[in-house]
Every structure is written in C-alpha cells, then in structure tokens.
Design an enzyme around this catalytic site. Sequence first.
Site: not given
Ligand code: 5RP
Length: 223
Positions: A29-31, A80, A83, A93-95, A102
């Site tokens: 999950t995430g950008s 995945d 952070d 992780k978990g931002g 995950e």
């Molecule tokens: C989501 C996460 C993401 O992998 C983490 O926050 C990185 O996000 P991004 O790819 O937007 O920088 O752990 O729970």
Amino acid sequence: MGPRDRQKKEAARAALGEVPKGCWLGVGTGSTTNHFIRLLPKRWVRGAVASSVATAQALKRRGIRVVPMMPARRLAVYVDGADEADSGLRLIKGGGGALTREKIVATASRRFICIADGSKLVKRLGRHPVPLEVVPMAREQVAARVRKLGGRPVWRKGFVTDNGGEILDVHGLRITDPAGLEKKLEAIPGVVCAGIFGKRKADLLLLGMPAGVRRVRAGSKTR
Ligand code: 5RP
C-alpha cells in the site's frame, strides 16, 4: 512529477523484473506501490492479494484479479514500499496505516521486494516514528507502556484502519535491535501490530536514486 516521485516510479519499474509470469502476487500500500500497480501488465500475474482496501480497488481498476489471502508460501512475491529501510533490509512501515495486513501478506510470501525512493535508506531506523495499530479501547494503556520504553506516542486522530483499529505513531524510540523492539511492542496487550519489520525483513531493496536504481541485499555495502 517531482524527483522523489520519479525515483519511486523507477524503483517500481525495477520490481516488475522480480515478478515471475503467472505467479500469485502480494501487493502493498502507498504511493510507490501505486506506481507499481499502474506499471504491472494486466495479465502478467494469476491474481493478487491486496494489503488494503485501497490497494484492492487500485488493482481491480487496473483489471487485475484480486483474491483472498492464501496459505503461506503460495504467494511468490510481495511488493511494497517503506517509510524507512536500513542496510540490513529491516524496515519501518505503516505511514499509510496498512501495517497489519502488510505484515500478514509479507510474512506469507516467499520473497519480499521493497521499493522506495533513495531518501528512505537510513543508517539506523528511528527517524520516522514507529506506527502501532492498536485496539481502540487499549489506546491509553498502550501509550503508557510505550512511554516506559522511552517512546512518545502520538494518536493519529480521526484515522481508522481497515481492521477497525487506531494508530499510535511512536516518536523518539532508540532502535538498536529492531527485531527485539518489534517483539517487545507486539507483546503489549492491545497492540495488533508494530510497524517495525525486523523479523520479516525485505529480501531485496530497490532504491530509486538520481543516477538509477540501486539494488540492496542483506549484507551489501551501503554508502
Ligand atoms: C503503508 C506503508 C507504505 O509502504 C509506506 O508508508 C511508504 O509509502 P509511500 O510509498 O507512499 O512512500 O507502509 O502502510
């Protein structure tokens, strides 16, 4: 698209080369992961297990079959973001608040490919707060225990996880032993999951850098 976003996209593109055709895939999950989903050819994988509702929706929009969680080791690869990552491939992780699912999917997968922009690589984990998913009724109790461990918990107000949990972002922890701290945090009653991936580390870290994608494996030298 800014330079960091370009680096995320290049890391995501490099991850495609690590996904065998016709496999079952786990998707984070995430950008950065969203870049990966957009780049994933439609019929490349048999199907995917998503680590969040948002990811399941993004996969479906892309025309990729989303399947429920499957027995451990049937998932060939988990892709995945993170952070933070250290050179031992341990992660925070978990931002995005999806840490519990995950960790479930990462742990069930044979390989974990972590994709990130270069700014995520750190000498020692802990600049980024450690997210904890907690059972709502235990929030204050967990916060008190975390303070005893030297952390400063901040409630992510108004945020509810896909599991109905809440998030405490723990600042200021000294992380000298990521797996040890992960175990301690996850032993606190009411903690569903700690956003330290010290036990289930990544197997390969693909870092988008200005000069291209850097591959980091456990034990490889970092500058
Ligand atoms: C989501 C996460 C993401 O992998 C983490 O926050 C990185 O996000 P991004 O790819 O937007 O920088 O752990 O729970």
